[in-house]
Each structure stands twice: as C-alpha cells, then as structure tokens.
Scaffold this motif. Sequence first.
Motif, PDB file in Angstrom:
ATOM      1  N   ILE A   1       0.397  -0.806  -0.124  1.00 54.31           N
ATOM      2  CA  ILE A   1       0.145   0.326  -0.070  1.00 54.31           C
ATOM      3  C   ILE A   1       0.678   1.275   0.016  1.00 54.31           C
ATOM      4  O   ILE A   1       1.100   2.534  -0.572  1.00 54.31           O
ATOM      5  N   ASP A   2       1.717   0.964   1.202  1.00 56.61           N
ATOM      6  CA  ASP A   2       2.964   2.420   0.805  1.00 56.61           C
ATOM      7  C   ASP A   2       3.518   2.100  -0.937  1.00 56.61           C
ATOM      8  O   ASP A   2       3.508   3.894  -1.278  1.00 56.61           O
ATOM      9  N   ALA A   3       3.666   1.417  -0.816  1.00 55.60           N
ATOM     10  CA  ALA A   3       4.244   2.150  -3.143  1.00 55.60           C
ATOM     11  C   ALA A   3       2.993   2.385  -3.665  1.00 55.60           C
ATOM     12  O   ALA A   3       3.606   3.618  -4.096  1.00 55.60           O
TER      13      ALA A   3
ATOM     14  N   ARG B   1      -9.744  -3.076 -14.937  1.00 54.48           N
ATOM     15  CA  ARG B   1      -8.826  -4.026 -14.652  1.00 54.48           C
ATOM     16  C   ARG B   1      -8.351  -4.147 -13.992  1.00 54.48           C
ATOM     17  O   ARG B   1      -8.367  -5.518 -12.638  1.00 54.48           O
ATOM     18  N   LEU B   2      -8.260  -3.436 -12.615  1.00 52.25           N
ATOM     19  CA  LEU B   2      -8.164  -2.896 -11.024  1.00 52.25           C
ATOM     20  C   LEU B   2      -9.695  -3.703 -10.496  1.00 52.25           C
ATOM     21  O   LEU B   2      -9.317  -4.819  -9.878  1.00 52.25           O
TER      22      LEU B   2
ATOM     23  N   GLY C   1      -3.742  -8.413  -3.252  1.00 53.42           N
ATOM     24  CA  GLY C   1      -2.263  -8.613  -2.969  1.00 53.42           C
ATOM     25  C   GLY C   1      -2.104  -8.137  -4.939  1.00 53.42           C
ATOM     26  O   GLY C   1      -1.247  -6.906  -4.644  1.00 53.42           O
ATOM     27  N   GLU C   2      -2.661  -8.631  -5.403  1.00 55.00           N
ATOM     28  CA  GLU C   2      -2.317  -8.859  -7.542  1.00 55.00           C
ATOM     29  C   GLU C   2      -3.274  -7.337  -7.414  1.00 55.00           C
ATOM     30  O   GLU C   2      -2.629  -6.788  -8.230  1.00 55.00           O
TER      31      GLU C   2
ATOM     32  N   LEU D   1      -1.666  -2.034  -9.282  1.00 51.24           N
ATOM     33  CA  LEU D   1      -2.381  -0.328  -8.676  1.00 51.24           C
ATOM     34  C   LEU D   1      -1.031  -0.242  -8.609  1.00 51.24           C
ATOM     35  O   LEU D   1      -0.611   1.569  -9.465  1.00 51.24           O
ATOM     36  N   VAL D   2      -0.252  -0.366  -8.625  1.00 52.34           N
ATOM     37  CA  VAL D   2       1.604   0.113  -8.499  1.00 52.34           C
ATOM     38  C   VAL D   2       2.062   0.496  -9.473  1.00 52.34           C
ATOM     39  O   VAL D   2       2.891   0.966 -10.386  1.00 52.34           O
ATOM     40  N   GLY D   3       2.125  -0.445 -10.800  1.00 52.55           N
ATOM     41  CA  GLY D   3       2.303  -0.473 -11.874  1.00 52.55           C
ATOM     42  C   GLY D   3       2.052   0.880 -12.454  1.00 52.55           C
ATOM     43  O   GLY D   3       2.685   1.578 -13.694  1.00 52.55           O
ATOM     44  N   LEU D   4       0.172   0.676 -12.885  1.00 52.02           N
ATOM     45  CA  LEU D   4      -0.524   0.950 -13.987  1.00 52.02           C
ATOM     46  C   LEU D   4      -0.009   3.078 -13.284  1.00 52.02           C
ATOM     47  O   LEU D   4       0.099   3.896 -14.006  1.00 52.02           O
TER      48      LEU D   4
END
Length: 212
Positions: free
Chosen positions: A128-130, A180-181, A188-189, A194-197
């Motif tokens: 979540i922090d990332a 997609r999300l 977790g996935e 979300l981090v990547g997008l």
Amino acid sequence: MADDAPVLTPLPMFPLSTVLLPHAVLPLHIFESRYRALARDCMSSGLEFGVVLIERGSEVGGGDTRFGVGTVAHITEATEFPDGRWALLTVGRRRVRVATWLPDDPYPLALVETLPERRLDERGALVIDAAARAVRRALSLQAELGEAGPSSRFELDDDPDVAAWQLAALAPLGPVDRQRLLEVHDPGERVRLLVGLASEAGDLLAYRLSGG
C-alpha cells in the motif's frame, strides 16, 4: 442445483462510461426516462443498483456492449426535480459479476453474483505504501501540468483494504485500467497492478512535463 452454485439475484443496472469502485463516491444526474424509473424503483426498494462500464456504445439510448464485472452502488442522497430528473449521490459497496442480462423493464436488469472479497495479507498491506507513493507522484505531476484531478495530499482510511480501493479511485487512470483493477480477485495482486499502472501514468506525465 449444486451446493456450490453461485447465488444469483436480480439487480437494476446502470451502464456508464466510468467505473465505480468499492468505497468510491459517484454523483449521478439522471435525465433519461428509463433511468428515472430506475431511481424511483430503487428509492422504494433497497436503494441499490449495479454500475458496469460500457465497452462499446453510448450511455444514452441503449444498444451498448458492457463489461461483465461491476459494482453495486448504494444511494446515500437523492433529489427528484419537478421535471422528473434526479440527482443521486452513491457509494460503491461490493463487486458483482453479471451472469445473465435480462430484458430491459424499462431499464437494464441482470442476474448478478456477489464476488467474494479476500483481505489483504501482510505482504499486500506493505505494498500500500508503494502504491500511495506512485499515486501521489502521478497526481503531483498532473497538477504541475495544470490538469484537473484530486489533490496529491490525500488521506487514506486506516483499513488497508479500503485504502487500496481509495488509491485505485484517486490514481489518474482511464476507465479501462480501472476496470482491470476491478476485475482482479486477489487484493494483493490488485495493489501490485495499481503500483504498475500509477507508475506508468506518472512516467507519461513526467515525459509530457519535460516537453517530450
């Protein structure tokens, strides 16, 4: 019927060109006659309807193609105007999968299955922090470009599962990426996606800001 068969329930549906995520707020201005009927029916029974993203077509007039996973919207405020239009304030409650579209009566109806929600495990919660850093960066760059959007100085819920959905709603993403999300079952996935997008959105904004 097998014991593990999904439980299907009928639900009024509102196909839109936007994605409603769980815990997100969605205001609606309803003027089309069939959705005025939906609002009236929902106000008298249950206050809930489903929101799905339109894949092809328009919000007005029907004949659209829709994605199969959406979110139940709960009406928290409603105002009916003298000319029959409605202003609704809704909040996303839970994800549903459309099993079968039923004939419009007069608005879209479907048999839906509520999708199970797992909780983030400890590793997922740490991500979540990332995700928050990636979303804050993208929103800051968006503001530097002078584009409208949420503030990067947002506060998140203490519950990491709620915070994950809040970040997905805040991130400057298009409707297909939000869909997609929404369709990812593992929380977790979902956060890792979300981090990547959000990072990709931030990189694109940084490139534009650089004059590229």
